[in-house]
Design a protein around this motif. Structure first.
Motif, PDB file in Angstrom:
ATOM      1  N   THR A 151       0.834  -1.211   0.000  1.00 42.88           N
ATOM      2  CA  THR A 151       0.000   0.000   0.000  1.00 42.88           C
ATOM      3  C   THR A 151       0.862   1.253   0.000  1.00 42.88           C
ATOM      4  O   THR A 151       0.651   2.175  -0.806  1.00 42.88           O
ATOM      5  N   TYR A 152       1.849   1.320   0.892  1.00 43.67           N
ATOM      6  CA  TYR A 152       2.680   2.508   0.980  1.00 43.67           C
ATOM      7  C   TYR A 152       3.595   2.657  -0.233  1.00 43.67           C
ATOM      8  O   TYR A 152       3.942   3.783  -0.627  1.00 43.67           O
TER       9      TYR A 152
ATOM     10  N   ASN B  97       1.918  13.197 -14.121  1.00 43.91           N
ATOM     11  CA  ASN B  97       1.302  12.927 -15.425  1.00 43.91           C
ATOM     12  C   ASN B  97       2.021  11.828 -16.219  1.00 43.91           C
ATOM     13  O   ASN B  97       1.923  11.792 -17.449  1.00 43.91           O
ATOM     14  N   ARG B  98       2.712  10.966 -15.514  1.00 42.51           N
ATOM     15  CA  ARG B  98       3.312   9.789 -16.174  1.00 42.51           C
ATOM     16  C   ARG B  98       2.329   8.635 -16.001  1.00 42.51           C
ATOM     17  O   ARG B  98       2.582   7.633 -15.338  1.00 42.51           O
ATOM     18  N   ILE B  99       1.167   8.809 -16.604  1.00 39.88           N
ATOM     19  CA  ILE B  99       0.024   7.927 -16.355  1.00 39.88           C
ATOM     20  C   ILE B  99       0.283   6.504 -16.847  1.00 39.88           C
ATOM     21  O   ILE B  99      -0.044   5.531 -16.156  1.00 39.88           O
ATOM     22  N   THR B 100       0.833   6.368 -18.039  1.00 38.46           N
ATOM     23  CA  THR B 100       1.065   5.027 -18.603  1.00 38.46           C
ATOM     24  C   THR B 100       2.003   4.216 -17.715  1.00 38.46           C
ATOM     25  O   THR B 100       1.733   3.046 -17.390  1.00 38.46           O
ATOM     26  N   ALA B 101       3.117   4.832 -17.306  1.00 41.97           N
ATOM     27  CA  ALA B 101       4.062   4.140 -16.426  1.00 41.97           C
ATOM     28  C   ALA B 101       3.409   3.815 -15.087  1.00 41.97           C
ATOM     29  O   ALA B 101       3.640   2.739 -14.519  1.00 41.97           O
ATOM     30  N   TYR B 102       2.574   4.728 -14.596  1.00 44.25           N
ATOM     31  CA  TYR B 102       1.897   4.489 -13.317  1.00 44.25           C
ATOM     32  C   TYR B 102       0.976   3.281 -13.410  1.00 44.25           C
ATOM     33  O   TYR B 102       0.965   2.410 -12.519  1.00 44.25           O
TER      34      TYR B 102
ATOM     35  N   ILE C  24      -5.268   0.464  -0.619  1.00 46.19           N
ATOM     36  CA  ILE C  24      -4.650   1.447  -1.513  1.00 46.19           C
ATOM     37  C   ILE C  24      -5.575   2.624  -1.801  1.00 46.19           C
ATOM     38  O   ILE C  24      -5.180   3.788  -1.665  1.00 46.19           O
ATOM     39  N   VAL C  25      -6.814   2.320  -2.203  1.00 44.61           N
ATOM     40  CA  VAL C  25      -7.733   3.396  -2.612  1.00 44.61           C
ATOM     41  C   VAL C  25      -8.014   4.399  -1.491  1.00 44.61           C
ATOM     42  O   VAL C  25      -7.945   5.619  -1.712  1.00 44.61           O
ATOM     43  N   PRO C  26      -8.340   3.948  -0.251  1.00 44.43           N
ATOM     44  CA  PRO C  26      -8.616   4.944   0.804  1.00 44.43           C
ATOM     45  C   PRO C  26      -7.428   5.858   1.100  1.00 44.43           C
ATOM     46  O   PRO C  26      -7.589   7.085   1.180  1.00 44.43           O
ATOM     47  N   LEU C  27      -6.221   5.267   1.264  1.00 47.23           N
ATOM     48  CA  LEU C  27      -5.056   6.096   1.582  1.00 47.23           C
ATOM     49  C   LEU C  27      -4.625   6.950   0.399  1.00 47.23           C
ATOM     50  O   LEU C  27      -4.195   8.093   0.570  1.00 47.23           O
ATOM     51  N   ALA C  28      -4.757   6.400  -0.815  1.00 46.78           N
ATOM     52  CA  ALA C  28      -4.437   7.190  -2.005  1.00 46.78           C
ATOM     53  C   ALA C  28      -5.417   8.346  -2.160  1.00 46.78           C
ATOM     54  O   ALA C  28      -5.034   9.460  -2.555  1.00 46.78           O
TER      55      ALA C  28
ATOM     56  N   LEU D 132       4.627   5.403  -5.984  1.00 52.26           N
ATOM     57  CA  LEU D 132       4.051   5.424  -7.330  1.00 52.26           C
ATOM     58  C   LEU D 132       3.158   6.648  -7.568  1.00 52.26           C
ATOM     59  O   LEU D 132       3.241   7.290  -8.620  1.00 52.26           O
ATOM     60  N   LEU D 133       2.318   6.959  -6.609  1.00 48.38           N
ATOM     61  CA  LEU D 133       1.354   8.046  -6.799  1.00 48.38           C
ATOM     62  C   LEU D 133       2.033   9.397  -7.046  1.00 48.38           C
ATOM     63  O   LEU D 133       1.754  10.063  -8.052  1.00 48.38           O
ATOM     64  N   PRO D 134       2.954   9.861  -6.164  1.00 44.37           N
ATOM     65  CA  PRO D 134       3.567  11.176  -6.403  1.00 44.37           C
ATOM     66  C   PRO D 134       4.575  11.210  -7.538  1.00 44.37           C
ATOM     67  O   PRO D 134       4.722  12.226  -8.209  1.00 44.37           O
ATOM     68  N   ASN D 135       5.271  10.111  -7.761  1.00 48.21           N
ATOM     69  CA  ASN D 135       6.338  10.112  -8.757  1.00 48.21           C
ATOM     70  C   ASN D 135       5.868   9.808 -10.173  1.00 48.21           C
ATOM     71  O   ASN D 135       6.603  10.077 -11.137  1.00 48.21           O
TER      72      ASN D 135
END
Length: 351
Positions: free
Chosen positions: A57-58, A72-77, A128-132, A64-67
């Motif tokens: 989760t972390y 806007n590196r959506i595909t890599a994310y 993941i979803v709640p913390l994200a 992953l979320l901030p980087n």
């Protein structure tokens, strides 16, 4: 420093409480469906999966979320997040095989594809979803506050620049006006005109207006009209051959205007009209105010031999236009025209 520790402590407490509630929720849910298994065994099982769930989760939320997502590196994310979700059931099966089954339940683990799919759904929906979501909301809030702060700083900087420019423009207007007026009075004093004392009193009233009233952003329109009247009286004596008319109409007593915003155009009509037209000079000034709209017009005669001669704008006209742009942005319409025998200025102003 104290505030930073307070924020850090509250964040730690929030996450600790979240994971405790997470474990208790799944423990109670499983225990309610299968009461044959002791409550503590279910609690032990869910606690065993907790470090793995927190790790995945972390990794998703903090790395992953901030980087990737927020940059806007959506595909890599998406690729990396899918890889994380697919890796989780593999790792959770290892925990189940080597710890949960033999140590807690004293059995042998049986892997089922359904369990892998279910574990993906569970970690995604409940971890993941709640913390994200919380992280995204905090980030959006910080971005909004930063944009607001930036806009505020930009507005304050523009206001300071505008104030400085206005002070500079006013500083240029006053000497320019005084120079022309004193030259006129000097000429009258040489002629020993009887009107000189009266004109000096008018000049005193005008200077009082400049020194005291012009320090305000806006003045009563009627005061500006009085200033113009005094100025015209000075010019009537100086240019005796010039026919000067000043027409006023409409609501002139309940309006305000930037001080001396109109004077430059009138002064310019004498400087480039009556002063150079020695044959039959004339100046027509009109001012009409209705429904908060001021229509101001100045028309003066010009010499025919000056037609089509390209003349640069003087400091007075340039400053007047700059002041209009600063004080009345998108609220004025200025038209300046020159023909074979006259020069005209028409200003429509939203007061």
């Amino acid at each position: 420093m104290g505030q930073s520790r307070s924020i850090s402590t509250s964040t730690i407490l929030y996450h600790a409480l979240y994971w405790i509630m997470n474990v208790l929720f799944f423990t109670l849910m499983i225990w309610s469906r299968n009461s044959n298994t002791p409550f503590l065994s279910n609690l032990h099982e869910n606690a065993a999966f907790l470090p793995l769930g927190m790790l995945f989760t972390y990794f998703s939320v903090i790395y992953l979320l901030p980087n990737f997502f927020l940059k806007n590196r959506i595909t890599a994310y998406i690729i990396l997040q899918v890889a994380v979700l697919l890796a989780y059931p593999v790792c959770s099966n290892i925990v189940a095989t080597y710890y949960v089954a033999p140590v807690i339940h004293h059995t042998k683990a049986i892997y089922r594809p359904y369990n892998g799919f279910l574990s993906i759904i569970l970690i995604l929906v409940f971890d993941i979803v709640p913390l994200a979501g919380v992280k995204l909301l905090n980030q959006f809030r910080k971005d909004a506050l930063l944009r607001q702060k930036t806009e505020l700083e930009k507005t304050e900087a523009e206001l300071k620049l505008r104030e400085a420019e206005l002070k500079l423009l006013k500083g240029q207007i006053h000497p320019h006006f005084l120079l022309n007026t004193l030259n006129n009075l000097y000429a009258l004093s040489l002629e020993r005109s009887e009107k000189t004392p009266d004109l000096l009193m008018r000049l005193a009233d005008m200077l009082k207006y400049i020194i005291y009233d012009c320090n305000s952003e806006k003045v009563a329109l009627i005061k500006e009209i009085d200033f113009i009247n005094n100025f015209l009286e000075l010019q009537r004596v100086r240019y005796e051959a010039c026919q000067i008319s000043f027409m006023r109409d409409g609501d002139l007593h309940n309006q305000k205007i930037a001080p001396m915003i109109l004077h430059t155009f009138i002064d310019n009509s004498f400087k480039h009209g009556a002063e150079k037209d020695s044959v039959n000079p004339w100046i027509k000034i009109s001012m009409v105010s209705r429904n908060g709209i001021l229509i101001f017009t100045v028309i003066n005669s010009t010499r025919q031999n000056e037609v089509n001669i390209k003349k640069p704008k003087g400091i007075g006209i340039s400053n007047a236009i700059k002041r209009l742009e600063l004080i009345y942005p998108d609220r004025f319409d200025l038209s300046i025209n020159e023909s074979s025998d006259q020069y005209s200025v028409s200003l429509k102003l939203e007061l």
